[in-house]
Design a protein around this motif. Structure first.
Motif, PDB file in Angstrom:
ATOM      1  N   HIS A 351      -1.455 -11.094 -18.153  1.00  0.00           N
ATOM      2  CA  HIS A 351      -2.582 -11.723 -18.838  1.00  0.00           C
ATOM      3  C   HIS A 351      -3.882 -10.979 -18.524  1.00  0.00           C
ATOM      4  CE1 HIS A 351      -5.246 -15.567 -19.309  1.00  0.00           C
ATOM      5  NE2 HIS A 351      -5.322 -14.794 -20.375  1.00  0.00           N
ATOM      6  N   THR A 352      -4.094 -10.652 -17.247  1.00  0.00           N
ATOM      7  CA  THR A 352      -5.302  -9.930 -16.858  1.00  0.00           C
ATOM      8  C   THR A 352      -5.357  -8.567 -17.527  1.00  0.00           C
ATOM      9  OG1 THR A 352      -5.259 -11.054 -14.710  1.00  0.00           O
ATOM     10  CG2 THR A 352      -6.671  -9.121 -14.905  1.00  0.00           C
ATOM     11  N   ARG A 353      -4.251  -7.852 -17.523  1.00  0.00           N
ATOM     12  CA  ARG A 353      -4.218  -6.521 -18.129  1.00  0.00           C
ATOM     13  C   ARG A 353      -4.505  -6.591 -19.630  1.00  0.00           C
ATOM     14  NH1 ARG A 353      -1.730  -2.568 -15.097  1.00  0.00           N
ATOM     15  NH2 ARG A 353      -0.917  -3.232 -13.064  1.00  0.00           N
ATOM     16  N   LEU A 354      -3.927  -7.579 -20.291  1.00  0.00           N
ATOM     17  CA  LEU A 354      -4.157  -7.705 -21.728  1.00  0.00           C
ATOM     18  C   LEU A 354      -5.639  -7.907 -22.012  1.00  0.00           C
ATOM     19  CD1 LEU A 354      -3.133  -8.078 -24.657  1.00  0.00           C
ATOM     20  CD2 LEU A 354      -2.945 -10.514 -24.148  1.00  0.00           C
ATOM     21  N   CYS A 355      -6.284  -8.808 -21.271  1.00  0.00           N
ATOM     22  CA  CYS A 355      -7.684  -9.099 -21.546  1.00  0.00           C
ATOM     23  C   CYS A 355      -8.593  -7.947 -21.153  1.00  0.00           C
ATOM     24  CB  CYS A 355      -8.087 -10.405 -20.861  1.00  0.00           C
ATOM     25  SG  CYS A 355      -7.284 -11.854 -21.603  1.00  0.00           S
ATOM     26  N   LEU A 356      -8.254  -7.217 -20.115  1.00  0.00           N
ATOM     27  CA  LEU A 356      -9.006  -6.001 -19.805  1.00  0.00           C
ATOM     28  C   LEU A 356      -8.904  -5.009 -20.955  1.00  0.00           C
ATOM     29  CD1 LEU A 356      -7.966  -5.482 -16.071  1.00  0.00           C
ATOM     30  CD2 LEU A 356     -10.280  -6.012 -16.883  1.00  0.00           C
ATOM     31  N   SER A 357      -7.733  -4.914 -21.561  1.00  0.00           N
ATOM     32  CA  SER A 357      -7.565  -3.997 -22.691  1.00  0.00           C
ATOM     33  C   SER A 357      -8.369  -4.438 -23.899  1.00  0.00           C
ATOM     34  CB  SER A 357      -6.079  -3.862 -23.058  1.00  0.00           C
ATOM     35  OG  SER A 357      -5.611  -4.976 -23.794  1.00  0.00           O
ATOM     36  N   ASN A 358      -8.689  -5.748 -23.986  1.00  0.00           N
ATOM     37  CA  ASN A 358      -9.531  -6.268 -25.066  1.00  0.00           C
ATOM     38  C   ASN A 358     -11.016  -6.095 -24.784  1.00  0.00           C
ATOM     39  OD1 ASN A 358      -7.358  -9.144 -25.645  1.00  0.00           O
ATOM     40  ND2 ASN A 358      -7.203  -7.067 -26.413  1.00  0.00           N
ATOM     41  N   GLY A 359     -11.362  -5.538 -23.626  1.00  0.00           N
ATOM     42  CA  GLY A 359     -12.757  -5.318 -23.279  1.00  0.00           C
ATOM     43  C   GLY A 359     -13.344  -6.341 -22.335  1.00  0.00           C
ATOM     44  N   MET A 360     -12.549  -7.270 -21.815  1.00  0.00           N
ATOM     45  CA  MET A 360     -13.074  -8.251 -20.871  1.00  0.00           C
ATOM     46  C   MET A 360     -13.506  -7.535 -19.595  1.00  0.00           C
ATOM     47  SD  MET A 360     -11.305 -11.841 -19.673  1.00  0.00           S
ATOM     48  CE  MET A 360     -11.410 -12.544 -21.323  1.00  0.00           C
ATOM     49  N   ARG A 361     -14.735  -7.821 -19.162  1.00  0.00           N
ATOM     50  CA  ARG A 361     -15.268  -7.160 -17.971  1.00  0.00           C
ATOM     51  C   ARG A 361     -15.819  -8.150 -16.954  1.00  0.00           C
ATOM     52  NH1 ARG A 361     -12.409  -4.039 -19.748  1.00  0.00           N
ATOM     53  NH2 ARG A 361     -12.740  -1.844 -20.294  1.00  0.00           N
ATOM     54  N   ALA A 362     -15.482  -9.427 -17.113  1.00  0.00           N
ATOM     55  CA  ALA A 362     -15.838 -10.437 -16.120  1.00  0.00           C
ATOM     56  C   ALA A 362     -14.785 -11.532 -16.192  1.00  0.00           C
ATOM     57  CB  ALA A 362     -17.231 -11.007 -16.377  1.00  0.00           C
ATOM     58  N   ILE A 363     -14.150 -11.803 -15.052  1.00  0.00           N
ATOM     59  CA  ILE A 363     -13.050 -12.764 -14.999  1.00  0.00           C
ATOM     60  C   ILE A 363     -13.223 -13.626 -13.760  1.00  0.00           C
ATOM     61  CG2 ILE A 363     -10.557 -13.080 -14.757  1.00  0.00           C
ATOM     62  CD1 ILE A 363     -10.154 -10.387 -16.121  1.00  0.00           C
ATOM     63  N   ASN A 364     -13.159 -14.943 -13.947  1.00  0.00           N
ATOM     64  CA  ASN A 364     -13.067 -15.876 -12.828  1.00  0.00           C
ATOM     65  C   ASN A 364     -11.679 -16.493 -12.855  1.00  0.00           C
ATOM     66  OD1 ASN A 364     -13.684 -17.622 -10.671  1.00  0.00           O
ATOM     67  ND2 ASN A 364     -14.258 -19.239 -12.100  1.00  0.00           N
ATOM     68  N   HIS A 365     -10.854 -16.131 -11.899  1.00  0.00           N
ATOM     69  CA  HIS A 365      -9.476 -16.611 -11.834  1.00  0.00           C
ATOM     70  C   HIS A 365      -9.499 -18.063 -11.344  1.00  0.00           C
ATOM     71  CE1 HIS A 365      -7.852 -12.530 -12.484  1.00  0.00           C
ATOM     72  NE2 HIS A 365      -8.922 -12.158 -11.811  1.00  0.00           N
TER      73      HIS A 365
END
Length: 740
Positions: A351-365
């Motif tokens: 899930h994290t890898r997919l969203c990074l590939s979409n350009g996500m650059r800030a994540i709060n797990h």
């Protein structure tokens, strides 16, 4: 002192791009003497930030008692917790409410607020009073203002702008979510007064002098007139939430807020297909120029059948949010992996890898730690949803995946942070198609129809077809955007008979100016598109099953079929010999229409989609010998190939990009349910570029003239350009060491 700024779709600290990786920790559910241990687990996971709710009902259990320093209970020592996090080198995302949800009593509002001010409560269409505040009730705002005054006395001096560590502050939580999930209209007299004023301003209606009558009209709304009143209420409530958000922002600023303010978006259910309902509810608030949008996402699982839903949700969010900010998820599922559950620990990494590939650059797990509730917080003591860290501090299996990915992200550093997804096409959508959060019997049938269309066509045909065929996409909100064929030469759109004339006119003008638009769904029989195309339309009743022939693919099960008559141009789809799909030149562009609804569930369905995409000149940039989810990000210091393998068996695949084999034709090997971020032309320093690696870089060390790489996969190839010479080196033990 430092500063966090927001521009170029990134967060920046003192001019350096920031990849924000946070974990949510509820200090109020863990004994204070264990806080340092939990925060150390965040740093060991490679995170650089901690996020925390700050529960109003915990820190002000009585009107006259506010404790933010641990005077009455050590787990109320908010200031001590914030100072500890800063000493440990973590940025802080503070979330002070007033609402926090988080399975707390009254979703975080102290019970005394409703006891002292019962008039603030929402009154629903069933005449029931709910323990949900009517947001703009003056008595609720008075209480919330006192809470902000107190809590910002602790937060304001600890902002990064004043030498502290707080970089972001979330205002309230999931505004409007309770109304949607409970299907509750807010008929409180204060809300009705705002609604009456809105009706007067927008429809020219006389202000309702009798607010009870207006509430009764909503409660008893019937037929077409009732449906119009419900639609007006939904649109009004967007502005009501915006006005509440503006009050929160103004009050926070008055109490010292200097860092960016965050509003989070709720609604993630059914794999994300409901998420744009939250986008619709909060659209006016999210368009406030100083607001940062952040998503709450809980997919529960990820695989070949669902990943496209996340891609579309991310793209739609980017289309609505502040254009200066990065894609940001403030509640990014980290729980659900209970002991003895069937949850896959690989989900969190994929899930994290997919969203990074979409350009996500800030994540709060969210949430990273289990804990226990004091009775003031909840009657349920156990707060355990299978998070990476159990309440006793021991680790579940998926915790160990976080530091591994963090090492990769640290190795690529700013080069990856600055890279942006390369897209080949765009999906257009109407946000009003998701304005369905509250319903009465007079609107339920229409809501059922549009829900079917957006889920089947928008998500499971257009988005899934593009994602499965490696055609990465952006999204455009049609009711706000100005369409430009030079920037967006091809647009995929789901439309239904509820579309508005302005949107249809913009699509016609876009086509006449040279754009190409593919419309899937149903056209209005006397609408702007039907007139521009000079066609007549015959529609099946909703949900009528048919079998459609598309190109050379026959008998595709479909519904919501329309037949078209007139000068159709090229026909590519029929039902019983009658045209249901055609392509027609309009001005300098084209309009392609497919009047049928069906999801991609079989290879025949995907083949039909691929033929359609190729036919409208939307070629897939990637070809793979064995399927995987692949997308490319490009940046000023290098490009990165994201590969997610969702299958249960190991993968070997050869990848070509626009007809050219990548990695000199070497295969990519991945274990089951795993991903890789592969560098392409990654410029490490002047004179040293990694042309490619067939395995993910886990770490890189430069020391005493030697350059060492460790990889996530044990075998593969890496190719360098060093001082003008190219070297391609195989490795078999997961690492290499270069001299010179």
């Amino acid at each position: 002192m430092s500063n966090l700024t927001v521009h170029n779709q990134r967060f920046w600290i003192d001019g350096r791009p920031l990849l924000l990786q946070a974990g949510e920790f509820h200090y109020f559910r863990t004994p204070a003497d264990q806080w340092e241990h939990r925060l150390r687990l965040l740093t060991q996971a490679g995170f650089n930030a901690v996020a925390c709710y700050i529960p109003w009902l915990w820190h002000q259990p009585q009107p006259e008692m506010i404790d933010l320093s641990g005077t009455t209970h050590p787990m109320r020592d908010l200031t001590g917790f914030l100072d500890l996090a800063q000493r440990m080198g973590l940025y802080i995302i503070a979330r002070p409410g007033p609402y926090i949800m988080a399975e707390t009593i009254n979703e975080g509002i102290p019970p005394w607020v409703f006891e002292r001010y019962p008039q603030i409560a929402l009154i629903n269409q069933r005449g029931e009073t709910e323990n949900v505040a009517s947001y703009l009730h003056p008595d609720f705002l008075h209480c919330a203002a006192e809470w902000y005054r107190a809590v910002f006395a602790a937060l304001a001096p600890r902002q990064i702008t004043r030498g502290g560590a707080i970089v972001l502050v979330q205002l309230d939580n999931e505004m409007g979510m309770l109304h949607w999930v409970r299907n509750s209209f807010d008929l409180n007299p204060v809300a009705m007064q705002h609604f009456a004023n809105w009706l007067n301003a927008h429809n020219g209606a006389e202000p309702a002098s009798d607010l009870v009558t207006l509430a009764e009209r909503l409660r008893r709304a019937e037929g077409a007139e009732g449906a119009q009143l419900v639609a007006a209420y939904r649109r009004f409530y967007r502005s009501y939430l915006r006005d509440y958000a503006r009050w929160l922002l103004d009050t926070a600023h008055a109490n010292g807020l200097e860092t960016p303010a965050v509003i989070n978006i709720h609604g993630f259910a059914n794999g994300g297909k409901t998420f744009p309902i939250g986008l619709s509810q909060l659209a006016d608030a999210l368009r406030m120029p100083s607001v940062i949008s952040a998503t709450d996402v809980y997919p529960g699982q990820i695989g070949e059948g669902t990943f496209h839903q996340l891609v579309l949700v991310n793209a739609m969010t980017v289309a609505i949010q502040n254009p200066a900010q990065p894609l940001f998820s403030i509640e990014f599922q980290a729980g659900g992996n209970l002991d003895f559950s069937n949850m896959s620990s690989a989900f969190y990494d994929l899930h994290t890898r997919l969203c990074l590939s979409n350009g996500m650059r800030a994540i709060n797990h969210y949430l990273f730690f289990d804990g226990e509730n004091d009775p003031l917080l909840s009657p349920v003591k156990r707060h355990d949803w299978g998070h990476p860290v159990r309440k006793d501090g021991t680790l579940r299996s998926h915790y160990h995946r976080y530091p591994l990915l963090s090492r990769t992200l640290a190795s690529y550093g700013e080069a990856l942070t600055l890279a942006r997804p390369e897209t080949v096409t765009a999906i257009g959508f109407r946000l009003d198609d998701f304005m369905t959060e509250v319903n009465l019997p007079c609107t339920q049938e229409e809501t059922n129809i549009i829900t079917h269309q957006r889920e089947v066509i928008l998500f499971d045909f257009i988005a899934r077809g593009l994602a499965l065929s490696h055609r990465d996409f952006t999204a455009i909100e049609l009711q706000q955007a100005t369409l430009d064929p030079r920037q967006t030469p091809l647009l995929w759109v789901m439309l239904d008979t509820t579309s508005d004339p302005a949107t249809e006119r913009s699509l016609v003008e876009y086509a006449r100016a040279g754009g190409k638009v593919v419309i899937i769904g149903r056209l209005r029989e006397a609408g702007e598109l039907a007139k521009a195309l000079s066609i007549q339309i015959a529609s099946d009743p909703p949900f009528t099953p048919r079998r459609v022939d598309i190109f050379d693919i026959v008998d595709i099960p479909a519904s919501f079929v329309q037949r078209y008559h007139g000068e159709l141009g090229a026909v590519f789809a029929t039902v019983d010999g009658a045209p249901v799909g055609f392509r027609k030149t309009i001005g300098n562009g084209e309009i392609i229409v497919l009047g049928a609804a069906f999801p991609i569930v079989a290879l025949d369905d995907l083949a039909a989609f691929n033929q359609l995409a190729d036919w409208v000149d939307c070629p897939a940039p990637f070809t793979l010998s064995q399927w995987a989810d692949v997308r490319l990000s490009r940046g000023p210091a290098g490009d990165f190939l994201f590969i997610n393998h969702y299958g249960d068996d190991p993968l070997e695949t050869y990848i070509s990009y626009r007809g050219t084999p990548l990695c000199d034709g070497h295969p990519i090997h991945l274990p089951a349910r795993s991903g890789a971020i592969l560098p392409l032309n990654w410029r490490i320093r002047p004179g040293l570029t990694v042309r490619y690696a067939t395995a993910e870089v886990r770490s890189m060390i430069e020391e005493d003239g030697r350059l060492g790489f460790a990889f996530a996969q044990p075998t593969g190839f890496v190719s360098f350009e060093m001082n003008g010479a190219t070297h391609t080196i195989p490795f078999t033990n997961g690492s290499i060491l270069l001299h010179g």
